[in-house]
Design an enzyme around this catalytic site. Structure first.
Site, PDB file in Angstrom:
ATOM      1  N   CYS A  16       0.917  -1.040  -0.030  1.00 38.37           N
ATOM      2  CA  CYS A  16      -0.126  -0.120  -0.107  1.00 38.37           C
ATOM      3  C   CYS A  16       0.883   1.162  -0.111  1.00 38.37           C
ATOM      4  O   CYS A  16       2.090   0.932  -0.281  1.00 38.37           O
ATOM      5  CB  CYS A  16      -1.000   0.122   1.090  1.00 38.37           C
ATOM      6  N   ARG A  22      -3.653  -0.500   5.415  1.00 33.12           N
ATOM      7  CA  ARG A  22      -4.167  -1.653   4.638  1.00 33.12           C
ATOM      8  C   ARG A  22      -3.086  -2.749   4.377  1.00 33.12           C
ATOM      9  O   ARG A  22      -3.481  -3.996   4.734  1.00 33.12           O
ATOM     10  CB  ARG A  22      -4.523  -1.066   3.405  1.00 33.12           C
ATOM     11  N   ASP A 131      -9.075   3.288   1.521  1.00 32.75           N
ATOM     12  CA  ASP A 131      -8.079   3.813   2.315  1.00 32.75           C
ATOM     13  C   ASP A 131      -8.672   4.430   3.592  1.00 32.75           C
ATOM     14  O   ASP A 131      -9.218   5.562   3.489  1.00 32.75           O
ATOM     15  CB  ASP A 131      -7.076   4.965   1.608  1.00 32.75           C
TER      16      ASP A 131
END
Length: 161
Positions: A16, A22, A131
């Protein structure tokens, strides 16, 4: 005399942006999903495409959601993805298209790169994992749900490696 095994574990790296939300969440969910499925010869790791968060711990909200749901949540230090890490990976799983493009700039074999949501049959193609960083704490639950939804498909892919 038995032949000595020279095989190594399958290596999967989640990528990420900063490696504080994440991708470490996906790493921990995948660890448990693989263990529950009896896949023991797999190594999961995670990294970010930028150095801004280098050496930082996991975002406290991500860690709290993982802890609440019974996943491993401690001992994370953000790191940036390297060409060497990508080269040694059997599968690189990006959280969104921009992350996939960043790893491909490092001359990685494109057949090794996928979006995590590609493994979720009900996800919108190319949608990516949301996100949660700039949103409310509740966004981390949505992110976790997207990650968990992709795990059965991801494990199927790992079985083919």
């Amino acid at each position: 005399m038995a032949e000595e095994s020279t095989s190594r574990p399958i290596r999967v790296v989640f990528v990420c942006l900063g490696n504080i939300c994440r991708s470490p969440m996906a790493e921990r969910v995948a660890e448990r999903a693989a263990a529950d499925a009896g896949l023991t010869d797999v190594e999961f790791s995670s990294a970010g495409t930028i150095s801004e968060e280098f050496d930082d711990p996991m975002d406290r909200r991500a860690a709290a959601v993982l802890e609440e749901r019974g996943y491993r949540f401690h001992d994370h230090i953000a790191r940036r993805i390297t060409a060497a890490a990508l080269e040694s990976a059997d599968l690189v799983v990006a959280m969104e298209d921009s992350h996939a493009r960043s790893v491909l700039e490092l001359a990685l074999d494109p057949s090794k790169v996928s979006l995590l949501t590609d493994f979720d049959p009900v996800a919108e193609p190319g949608s990516g994992v949301p996100d949660p960083f700039f949103g409310s704490d509740g966004g981390f639950y949505d992110t976790l749900a997207a990650i968990e939804a992709a795990m059965p498909g991801l494990l199927e892919r790992i079985r083919t490696l």
